[in-house]
Design an enzyme around this catalytic site. Sequence first.
Site, PDB file in Angstrom:
ATOM      1  N   PRO A 107     128.752  82.235  61.861  1.00 27.61           N
ATOM      2  CA  PRO A 107     129.412  82.438  63.142  1.00 27.61           C
ATOM      3  C   PRO A 107     130.864  81.973  63.143  1.00 27.61           C
ATOM      4  O   PRO A 107     131.268  81.143  62.341  1.00 27.61           O
ATOM      5  CB  PRO A 107     128.558  81.593  64.103  1.00 27.61           C
ATOM      6  CG  PRO A 107     128.034  80.499  63.254  1.00 27.61           C
ATOM      7  CD  PRO A 107     127.806  81.106  61.892  1.00 27.61           C
ATOM      8  N   GLU A 108     131.632  82.533  64.078  1.00 30.17           N
ATOM      9  CA  GLU A 108     133.025  82.176  64.224  1.00 30.17           C
ATOM     10  C   GLU A 108     133.200  81.331  65.490  1.00 30.17           C
ATOM     11  O   GLU A 108     132.213  80.927  66.110  1.00 30.17           O
ATOM     12  CB  GLU A 108     133.875  83.453  64.265  1.00 30.17           C
ATOM     13  CG  GLU A 108     133.688  84.326  63.018  1.00 30.17           C
ATOM     14  CD  GLU A 108     134.499  85.607  63.039  1.00 30.17           C
ATOM     15  OE1 GLU A 108     135.553  85.645  63.706  1.00 30.17           O
ATOM     16  OE2 GLU A 108     134.086  86.589  62.386  1.00 30.17           O
TER      17      GLU A 108
END
Length: 278
Positions: free
Chosen positions: A2-3
């Site tokens: 994830p970012e």
Amino acid sequence: MPELPEVETVRRGLEALVLGKTIDHVTVSLPRIIRMPDDVQQFALMLQGHTIDAVERRGKYLLLGIGPYTLVSHLRMEGRYGIYRSDEPMEKHTHVIFHFTDGTELRYKDVRQFGTMDLLPRGEYALLPGLASLGPEPLAESFTADVLQTALKNRRSGKIKVLLLDQTFVAGLGNIYVDEVLFQSGIHPEASGPDLQSEQIERLHAAIVAVLAQSVELGGSSVKSYVNGYGQEGGMQHLLKVYGHEDNPCPNCGTEIAKTRIGGRGTHFCPSCQPLDK
């Protein structure tokens, strides 16, 4: 993945779910997830009896304040947290369990097993390699177009796509949102970052803030396996304009979205809306 938006969504979920809970004991079934201390029994003992009093984020890192310590957690590719009752069945790939005194559990699951946890004294966590070198937070008020311009001018060279992926340049951006930001700002991913003009930098800054803020509001992008602390998917993936849309028409001009590799990463862009200045 994830970012930043996904990690921020996880942070908000954990803040609502575990803040104020006291750890009774900790179970670790995959020791390599724990980097510091290098003894998982010591890791568990250090946390025993302490209460989670803060859930914060820096870049893509989760920071849990637990008694005199900060637990620094990096989800990497597919790490995820979930809160469960102690009598609920254990899912595969569950590697770390924080057993709370109220009978609930915070479980860390990681299919790819790339995630990491480091437990450090509160005053020392910011010195952890990786954290210490992070660039500015793109959603902080202090991250202005002038800050971005200075950062670009301080680099002698570098394609803008590669620079934006560099966590020492700006914290939290990953492949999905860099592609979306560059599309929204009309900048080709192979453009030279230090050579961008002031007007381009203004557009780039605005796009970084707008795209990330929108994704946070929508709970992130569930492009692969990401879910939040409640087990829910995000909604941003339905609004992505170029990422994952190669060979489809550009939503702005109808030109076919192209895909190439830059810096070893799959890169999506519109050849018409994002021309490469010669």
